[in-house]
Design a protein around this motif. Structure first.
Motif, PDB file in Angstrom:
ATOM      1  N   SER A 199       0.827  -1.204   0.000  1.00 46.03           N
ATOM      2  CA  SER A 199       0.000   0.000   0.000  1.00 46.03           C
ATOM      3  C   SER A 199       0.864   1.259   0.000  1.00 46.03           C
ATOM      4  CB  SER A 199      -0.928   0.014   1.221  1.00 46.03           C
ATOM      5  OG  SER A 199      -0.181   0.039   2.414  1.00 46.03           O
ATOM      6  N   PHE A 200       0.283   2.340  -0.513  1.00 46.89           N
ATOM      7  CA  PHE A 200       0.926   3.648  -0.460  1.00 46.89           C
ATOM      8  C   PHE A 200      -0.168   4.711  -0.485  1.00 46.89           C
ATOM      9  CE2 PHE A 200       0.269   2.911  -4.952  1.00 46.89           C
ATOM     10  CZ  PHE A 200       0.000   4.169  -5.490  1.00 46.89           C
ATOM     11  N   VAL A 201       0.194   5.929  -0.136  1.00 46.95           N
ATOM     12  CA  VAL A 201      -0.745   7.050  -0.168  1.00 46.95           C
ATOM     13  C   VAL A 201      -0.391   7.935  -1.351  1.00 46.95           C
ATOM     14  CG1 VAL A 201      -1.636   9.057   1.068  1.00 46.95           C
ATOM     15  CG2 VAL A 201      -1.050   6.967   2.330  1.00 46.95           C
ATOM     16  N   ASP A 202      -1.372   8.162  -2.246  1.00 47.95           N
ATOM     17  CA  ASP A 202      -1.083   8.918  -3.462  1.00 47.95           C
ATOM     18  C   ASP A 202      -1.110  10.420  -3.197  1.00 47.95           C
ATOM     19  OD1 ASP A 202      -3.744   9.792  -3.445  1.00 47.95           O
ATOM     20  OD2 ASP A 202      -4.358   8.546  -5.144  1.00 47.95           O
ATOM     21  N   GLU A 203      -0.946  11.199  -4.287  1.00 50.45           N
ATOM     22  CA  GLU A 203      -0.828  12.642  -4.158  1.00 50.45           C
ATOM     23  C   GLU A 203      -2.100  13.305  -3.650  1.00 50.45           C
ATOM     24  OE1 GLU A 203      -2.001  11.637  -8.375  1.00 50.45           O
ATOM     25  OE2 GLU A 203      -0.599  10.899  -6.860  1.00 50.45           O
ATOM     26  N   GLU A 204      -3.238  12.590  -3.692  1.00 48.15           N
ATOM     27  CA  GLU A 204      -4.501  13.122  -3.195  1.00 48.15           C
ATOM     28  C   GLU A 204      -4.823  12.611  -1.794  1.00 48.15           C
ATOM     29  OE1 GLU A 204      -7.340  12.094  -6.176  1.00 48.15           O
ATOM     30  OE2 GLU A 204      -6.621  13.601  -7.592  1.00 48.15           O
ATOM     31  N   GLY A 205      -3.876  11.881  -1.183  1.00 51.53           N
ATOM     32  CA  GLY A 205      -4.083  11.363   0.154  1.00 51.53           C
ATOM     33  C   GLY A 205      -4.893  10.086   0.215  1.00 51.53           C
ATOM     34  N   VAL A 206      -5.062   9.424  -0.939  1.00 52.02           N
ATOM     35  CA  VAL A 206      -5.850   8.194  -1.015  1.00 52.02           C
ATOM     36  C   VAL A 206      -4.921   6.986  -0.936  1.00 52.02           C
ATOM     37  CG1 VAL A 206      -7.412   6.823  -2.463  1.00 52.02           C
ATOM     38  CG2 VAL A 206      -7.613   9.325  -2.409  1.00 52.02           C
ATOM     39  N   THR A 207      -5.301   6.006  -0.117  1.00 57.67           N
ATOM     40  CA  THR A 207      -4.516   4.781  -0.021  1.00 57.67           C
ATOM     41  C   THR A 207      -4.740   3.919  -1.256  1.00 57.67           C
ATOM     42  OG1 THR A 207      -4.592   4.770   2.394  1.00 57.67           O
ATOM     43  CG2 THR A 207      -4.081   2.681   1.311  1.00 57.67           C
ATOM     44  N   ARG A 208      -3.663   3.583  -1.916  1.00 61.01           N
ATOM     45  CA  ARG A 208      -3.722   2.733  -3.100  1.00 61.01           C
ATOM     46  C   ARG A 208      -2.681   1.625  -2.959  1.00 61.01           C
ATOM     47  NH1 ARG A 208      -3.408   6.452  -8.307  1.00 61.01           N
ATOM     48  NH2 ARG A 208      -3.428   4.386  -9.225  1.00 61.01           N
ATOM     49  N   TYR A 209      -2.578   0.793  -4.010  1.00 62.04           N
ATOM     50  CA  TYR A 209      -1.673  -0.350  -3.925  1.00 62.04           C
ATOM     51  C   TYR A 209      -0.737  -0.380  -5.128  1.00 62.04           C
ATOM     52  CZ  TYR A 209      -4.445  -2.004  -0.056  1.00 62.04           C
ATOM     53  OH  TYR A 209      -5.063  -2.099   1.157  1.00 62.04           O
ATOM     54  N   SER A 210       0.511  -0.655  -4.825  1.00 58.38           N
ATOM     55  CA  SER A 210       1.519  -0.858  -5.863  1.00 58.38           C
ATOM     56  C   SER A 210       1.605  -2.353  -6.134  1.00 58.38           C
ATOM     57  CB  SER A 210       2.870  -0.321  -5.379  1.00 58.38           C
ATOM     58  OG  SER A 210       3.860  -0.483  -6.373  1.00 58.38           O
ATOM     59  N   HIS A 211       1.382  -2.746  -7.394  1.00 57.98           N
ATOM     60  CA  HIS A 211       1.319  -4.151  -7.764  1.00 57.98           C
ATOM     61  C   HIS A 211       2.633  -4.618  -8.383  1.00 57.98           C
ATOM     62  CE1 HIS A 211      -3.091  -4.549  -7.222  1.00 57.98           C
ATOM     63  NE2 HIS A 211      -3.084  -3.263  -7.522  1.00 57.98           N
ATOM     64  N   PRO A 212       2.963  -5.893  -8.210  1.00 55.87           N
ATOM     65  CA  PRO A 212       4.142  -6.429  -8.900  1.00 55.87           C
ATOM     66  C   PRO A 212       3.995  -6.315 -10.412  1.00 55.87           C
ATOM     67  CG  PRO A 212       3.333  -7.962  -7.227  1.00 55.87           C
ATOM     68  CD  PRO A 212       2.283  -6.908  -7.396  1.00 55.87           C
ATOM     69  N   VAL A 213       5.118  -6.220 -11.100  1.00 52.34           N
ATOM     70  CA  VAL A 213       5.102  -6.217 -12.557  1.00 52.34           C
ATOM     71  C   VAL A 213       5.435  -7.624 -13.056  1.00 52.34           C
ATOM     72  CG1 VAL A 213       5.583  -3.783 -12.892  1.00 52.34           C
ATOM     73  CG2 VAL A 213       7.490  -5.357 -12.567  1.00 52.34           C
ATOM     74  N   THR A 214       4.932  -7.946 -14.234  1.00 53.75           N
ATOM     75  CA  THR A 214       5.111  -9.274 -14.810  1.00 53.75           C
ATOM     76  C   THR A 214       5.413  -9.173 -16.295  1.00 53.75           C
ATOM     77  OG1 THR A 214       2.774  -9.532 -15.416  1.00 53.75           O
ATOM     78  CG2 THR A 214       3.415 -10.236 -13.185  1.00 53.75           C
ATOM     79  N   GLU A 215       5.906 -10.255 -16.852  1.00 52.35           N
ATOM     80  CA  GLU A 215       6.131 -10.295 -18.292  1.00 52.35           C
ATOM     81  C   GLU A 215       4.825 -10.131 -19.050  1.00 52.35           C
ATOM     82  OE1 GLU A 215       8.212 -13.052 -21.749  1.00 52.35           O
ATOM     83  OE2 GLU A 215       8.109 -13.803 -19.695  1.00 52.35           O
ATOM     84  N   GLU A 216       3.748 -10.691 -18.514  1.00 51.36           N
ATOM     85  CA  GLU A 216       2.450 -10.577 -19.192  1.00 51.36           C
ATOM     86  C   GLU A 216       2.015  -9.119 -19.322  1.00 51.36           C
ATOM     87  OE1 GLU A 216       2.631 -14.715 -17.505  1.00 51.36           O
ATOM     88  OE2 GLU A 216       3.165 -12.705 -16.796  1.00 51.36           O
TER      89      GLU A 216
END
Length: 255
Positions: A199-216
């Motif tokens: 999880s992280f807090v974006d520029e608007e103060g909203v909690t969001r999620y950073s997802h893993p990256v994949t070849e797909e």
């Protein structure tokens, strides 16, 4: 250009950091994989927390240009404080709003509804491939300017926007697909995403999620480029990058 096939080699990569030591900067790595020349193009997360010690490290690397792919809202909340004289800081938002796309020269808005960019990575990558094209085109033009290298390409954490831009450059310069993918998914290790989203807090103060990256995910972006432009070279041409520009990029980044 056809979508590259997922390979066994690309699915296997060492679980160790490749990051360079730049204090308070995440995912800072050399973007060079064969055949690219080392020490000319770097990639990273945002430099907004760069310390004096980190600035000295960047001086040691000889950095001349920093290209920021973050949007205006992000840079307003997390501005980069310049520590380095002689370094040009360039804003090229890869996920701009409609006005930003117009400013970057975008003209075909079919399929663009003006809403926020997709949160789901499976939707984000094809969408990003289409609408980040103007920024990637301008990015190439910036890299080939006299004296622009060595350069850093950065976004928030150096994973999605930076990951796609770097993969496009590596592909244009002839890097093998398995190596491009290995370099791309290394962000999972650098950002501690191997166990899943964080999880992280974006520029608007909203909690969001950073997802893993994949070849797909990367493959879906390349497939979108092929579908909308026919080839990666045509994609660049449609965003103002000529054969001469690509030759200049190759002369700078390929020994």
């Amino acid at each position: 250009m056809t979508r590259p096939q997922i390979s066994d080699e690309a699915a296997s990569h060492p679980l160790q950091s490749h990051a360079l030591d730049v204090p308070n900067v995440r995912n800072f790595r050399d973007a060079a994989i064969l055949p690219l020349r080392t020490g000319q193009l770097y990639r990273s997360g945002s430099l907004n927390r760069l310390t004096e010690e980190g600035a000295e490290r960047i001086n040691q690397l000889g950095i001349r240009t920093v290209i920021d792919l973050r949007g205006n809202a992000e840079t307003a909340v997390w501005p980069v404080k310049g520590h380095n004289a002689g370094v040009e800081w360039v804003s090229l938002p890869a996920l701009p709003d409609r006005a930003g796309l117009v400013e970057l020269g975008f003209t075909d808005f079919s399929g663009f509804d003006g809403k926020a960019w997709p949160v789901d990575p499976a939707q984000l990558y094809p969408f990003m491939a289409v609408y980040a094209g103007p920024a990637i085109g301008h990015l190439v033009h910036r890299l080939i300017r006299p004296g622009a290298l060595p350069a850093i390409i950065q976004c928030a954490v150096g994973k999605d926007r930076t990951g796609l831009a770097v993969a496009v450059i590596q592909s244009l310069l002839g890097a093998p697909w398995p190596d491009i993918v290995d370099h791309f998914v290394q962000s999972n290790i650098e950002l501690m995403l191997t166990a899943g989203p964080t999880s992280f807090v974006d520029e608007e103060g909203v909690t969001r999620y950073s997802h893993p990256v994949t070849e797909e995910l990367l493959g879906s972006a390349m497939e979108a480029i092929n579908r909308t432009h026919g080839s990666l070279t045509s994609y660049m041409e449609d965003h103002g990058v000529t054969a001469a520009d690509l030759a200049a990029l190759r002369s700078l980044l390929v020994p």
